[in-house]
Design a protein around this motif. Sequence first.
Motif, short mmCIF file in Angstrom:
data_model
loop_
_atom_site.label_atom_id
_atom_site.label_comp_id
_atom_site.label_asym_id
_atom_site.label_seq_id
_atom_site.Cartn_x
_atom_site.Cartn_y
_atom_site.Cartn_z
N GLY A 225 44.10 37.94 32.78
CA GLY A 225 45.52 37.91 32.47
C GLY A 225 45.85 37.23 31.17
N GLY A 226 44.86 36.69 30.48
CA GLY A 226 45.09 36.09 29.17
C GLY A 226 45.24 34.59 29.15
N ALA A 227 45.07 33.92 30.29
CA ALA A 227 45.19 32.45 30.32
C ALA A 227 44.04 31.80 29.58
CB ALA A 227 45.24 31.95 31.76
N ASP A 228 44.27 30.63 29.04
CA ASP A 228 43.25 29.89 28.29
C ASP A 228 42.34 29.17 29.28
OD1 ASP A 228 41.75 28.69 26.35
OD2 ASP A 228 43.30 27.25 25.73
N ILE A 229 41.49 29.95 29.92
CA ILE A 229 40.62 29.45 30.99
C ILE A 229 39.20 29.93 30.73
CG2 ILE A 229 40.09 29.62 33.47
CD1 ILE A 229 43.07 29.84 33.99
N ILE A 230 38.24 29.07 31.03
CA ILE A 230 36.82 29.42 31.01
C ILE A 230 36.29 29.27 32.42
CG2 ILE A 230 34.55 28.92 30.03
CD1 ILE A 230 36.01 27.36 27.79
N VAL A 231 35.65 30.30 32.94
CA VAL A 231 35.00 30.24 34.25
C VAL A 231 33.49 30.32 34.03
CG1 VAL A 231 34.62 31.42 36.45
CG2 VAL A 231 36.94 31.22 35.50
N CYS A 232 32.76 29.37 34.60
CA CYS A 232 31.30 29.36 34.51
C CYS A 232 30.68 29.70 35.86
CB CYS A 232 30.79 28.01 34.02
SG CYS A 232 30.98 27.75 32.25
N ARG A 233 29.62 30.48 35.83
CA ARG A 233 28.87 30.86 37.03
C ARG A 233 27.38 30.67 36.74
NH1 ARG A 233 31.45 34.77 40.45
NH2 ARG A 233 33.63 34.16 40.69
N THR A 234 26.58 30.73 37.81
CA THR A 234 25.14 30.52 37.64
C THR A 234 24.35 31.41 38.59
OG1 THR A 234 23.38 28.85 37.71
CG2 THR A 234 25.12 28.64 39.33
N GLY A 247 22.70 31.48 33.37
CA GLY A 247 24.08 31.24 33.75
C GLY A 247 24.99 32.00 32.82
N TYR A 248 26.27 32.05 33.14
CA TYR A 248 27.19 32.78 32.27
C TYR A 248 28.60 32.21 32.37
CZ TYR A 248 28.34 35.44 36.58
OH TYR A 248 28.69 35.81 37.84
N ALA A 249 29.40 32.53 31.37
CA ALA A 249 30.82 32.17 31.33
C ALA A 249 31.63 33.40 31.05
CB ALA A 249 31.09 31.10 30.28
N ILE A 250 32.85 33.44 31.57
CA ILE A 250 33.82 34.50 31.31
C ILE A 250 35.09 33.84 30.80
CG2 ILE A 250 35.19 36.35 32.34
CD1 ILE A 250 32.94 36.72 34.38
N THR A 251 35.57 34.29 29.64
CA THR A 251 36.73 33.65 29.01
C THR A 251 37.31 34.61 27.98
OG1 THR A 251 37.48 31.63 27.88
CG2 THR A 251 35.28 32.47 27.29
N SER A 252 38.17 34.12 27.12
CA SER A 252 38.71 34.97 26.07
C SER A 252 37.65 35.24 25.01
CB SER A 252 39.91 34.29 25.41
OG SER A 252 39.48 33.14 24.70
N GLU A 253 37.85 36.28 24.21
CA GLU A 253 36.89 36.59 23.16
C GLU A 253 36.79 35.44 22.16
OE1 GLU A 253 37.32 40.37 21.28
OE2 GLU A 253 37.49 41.48 23.17
N ALA A 254 37.92 34.81 21.84
CA ALA A 254 37.90 33.69 20.89
C ALA A 254 37.12 32.51 21.45
CB ALA A 254 39.33 33.28 20.54
N ASN A 255 37.36 32.18 22.72
CA ASN A 255 36.62 31.08 23.34
C ASN A 255 35.13 31.41 23.43
OD1 ASN A 255 38.90 29.51 23.73
ND2 ASN A 255 39.14 30.03 25.90
#
Length: 377
Positions: A225-234, A247-255
């Motif tokens: 939805g465009g929030a300034d959030i980083i989610v990390c998984r493993t 491991g991986y992270a999902i976030t905005s392209e800029a982040n």
Amino acid sequence: MPTTRRSFLAGASLAGGLGTLPLSALSATGMTGPDKQPVFGPKLGQALLSRNENPYGPAPSALQAISETASMGCYYTDRGHERLTAMIAERHMVSPAQVVIGDGSTEILCAIALAWGRKGAILCPDLFWDTTVLYGERQGVATIRVPLAADMNVDLPAMASKVGEGVSLIQICNPNNPTGMLIPAADLRRFAADVAPKATLLVDEAYNELSDRPDDNSMIDLVRGGADIIVCRTFSKIYGMAGLRVGYAITSEANAKLIKSHLMSFGGNLAGVAAAIASYNDTGFLSQSRAAVLEGRAMILDAVAKAGLKALPSQTNFVFVEVPDADALRDAMAGRGIAIRGAYGSWKGYSRVSTGRLEDVARYAAALPELAGELWG
């Protein structure tokens, strides 16, 4: 546990890594030390319940991929890295440019600590998996720690009140480690709506797949939805790949671009990436793996009750047990060949025990009431 699942888990235990092979097999491969102990995994006869590992992994599909690609270890992982990135992006309905893959989520979390630490302070609870924050502190990053609430959950209102004091990043582990407690999704979403416009919110979801409603508990939809959030998984927990480091992270392209600029590895571990690709969508293994964790957790909670103790509600593969002296219990368990964690800093009244092989959990479950009686009457 139905016979079919016991058979599956027994097979996965034998296939799940060098640490579970007989000593004769380990000796044949040179994977023992001078003391004849395995180089990896638990010592001979030890019940290893201290490290939040999943000894029923890696999945058979992952092991097959490792075997098939072992001879390719001379090559870098570029295309495999790209494939895994695409798979993660497809599942979570984001662009591949929004996905970051690292050598375990630890590398990504450390990179985030450095990148955002240059912009301001990291705001975090005073009890959570803070290894990566401590890494940032050693590099000069400032942190602001907020005490837990009276019920040992993360105190979101107290944390929200601290945003604005030069804070660039808010870091939370949900479910939390070592408490095992889950922040209710509705509460965390309200918190995110309040703070994410002011600072980046990092949610470490290492144990998300072990919670009761993983999709509902995740904040990945807020990233979409465009929030300034980083989610990390493993892949270390439910996938049983702690030693393979993916491991991986999902976030905005800029982040994502900023995080990648602070990573220290080059393309990742070929065996780990191959295993991750093969088992990422292995729903059969994931269901069996989760079932084993839940059964082990139930066994621990039953033993806690029989010992006359209490534990915090857990949504993970470990339990935080209230005890008079965590270090005393750790030492007593060690005397019986059972490894659990001791006190976390000043939290001496809580003992963390992980699920593991069910036969090892059974040893803990049998020992806990006896040792509690011996130690504290």
